[in-house]
Design an enzyme around this catalytic site. Structure first.
Site, PDB file in Angstrom:
ATOM      1  N   CYS A 129       0.866  -1.174   0.000  1.00 16.57           N
ATOM      2  CA  CYS A 129       0.000   0.000   0.000  1.00 16.57           C
ATOM      3  C   CYS A 129       0.905   1.226   0.000  1.00 16.57           C
ATOM      4  O   CYS A 129       2.120   1.101  -0.120  1.00 16.57           O
ATOM      5  CB  CYS A 129      -0.952  -0.013   1.197  1.00 16.57           C
ATOM      6  N   THR A 130       0.344   2.407   0.131  1.00 16.41           N
ATOM      7  CA  THR A 130       1.130   3.630  -0.059  1.00 16.41           C
ATOM      8  C   THR A 130       2.331   3.713   0.880  1.00 16.41           C
ATOM      9  O   THR A 130       3.474   3.785   0.450  1.00 16.41           O
ATOM     10  CB  THR A 130       0.239   4.873   0.126  1.00 16.41           C
TER      11      THR A 130
END
Length: 301
Positions: free
Chosen positions: A186-187
């Site tokens: 994810c980010t």
């Protein structure tokens, strides 16, 4: 004199006995330094992105790390303008990332209990080199984020919000991957802390997460590794490229020209995001029914 601005992205899973006190302390600290951004606090820890003047950001980092439970936070730096956030928002919620899995999540002083093994970006490459097609990248973000950038051949669940993940995984759609080496990403890493633990509880036998998320991977390899496209950001920047030769894997929803740029719909009654090229972005028109059905409301999830 133009002041240099920076943005900090960070999280920390650790038990917090008094989230209200943390909320008050963080608000006083941020306001005293003139910082803006979004911070979520819960009994499980803290998750935030703040931006402002470089000196103020340094003071914020030092002040936050002075609190013993936050001493080892991995702060991720990126370039800023000071205009990434319109205001300072600090909220107390049941979860610092909204999976709707509060009852499942167990946290101690070392972080999430039962989560996936952390891999550095370099270790990710070593795993892929050693295991090949046994390795599956599993996107832990909302599908509209993956539309503009993702790992090569990644599995991208059809989710509009983070809360959709539990339902999606429980559907059995990914049961065939339970004996694969799953690399969640994810980010910045916070969503994978929870997602990997959810997957392990449901019988996925070998689950990893990228240390520091796509941000750290991009710092290590840019666009010369396994990542393709642009990284979506939940602030005024909207997205980030890791080099001057980033691939554009998405297209304008009006004319199909290549673009990685999301824009808020020009229809004042619509809060959706729409992918537009530079030309179409300057020619406002009401959003289509297709657009309204395909895109999620911008949120912290």
């Amino acid at each position: 004199m133009v002041r240099e601005a920076k943005v900090l992205l960070y999280y920390c899973f650790t038990p917090l006995a008094d989230p209200e006190a943390i909320h008050l302390w963080q608000r006083v600290l941020c306001e005293s330094l003139g910082l803006r951004g979004r911070i979520i606090i819960s009994r499980h820890g803290i998750n935030g992105t703040v931006g402002g003047d470089l000196l103020a950001i340094k003071k914020y980092l030092k002040g936050t790390k002075a609190f013993l439970p936050f001493k080892h936070i991995d702060f991720k730096w990126s370039e800023g303008t000071g205009r990434e956030f319109p205001r300072l928002e600090i909220k107390i919620r049941d979860e610092i990332v909204s999976f709707g899995a509060t009852g499942e999540l167990e946290v101690d002083e070392s972080g999430v209990v039962g989560g996936g093994q952390h891999l550095t970006p370099e270790a990710v490459h070593e795993l892929v080199a050693a295991r090949g097609e046994e390795v599956v990248f599993f996107d832990g973000r909302n599908s509209f984020e993956a539309a503009i950038g993702r790992f090569k051949n990644a599995v991208v669940p059809d989710v509009a919000t983070t809360r959709d993940f539990v339902r999606e995984i429980d559907s059995g759609a990914y049961d065939h991957l339970k004996n694969k080496a799953i690399v969640t990403y994810c980010t910045g890493g916070v969503r994978c802390e929870v997602l990997s633990s959810i997957m392990k509880r449901r019988g996925f036998s070998e689950v990893y997460q990228i240390e520091g998320g796509v941000v750290r991977y991009g710092e290590a390899f840019g666009d010369d590794g396994l990542w393709e496209g642009s990284l979506y950001l939940f602030d005024g920047r909207m997205n980030q490229e890791f080099s001057d030769h980033s691939l554009v894997i998405s297209s304008c929803e009006r004319c199909d020209a290549p673009t990685s740029k999301y824009h808020n719909c020009s229809n004042g009654a619509c809060r959706k995001l729409i992918l537009l090229c530079a030309d179409c972005a300057t020619a406002p028109s009401p959003c289509s029914a297709a657009h309204a059905s395909q895109h999620a409301v911008r949120s912290l999830t």
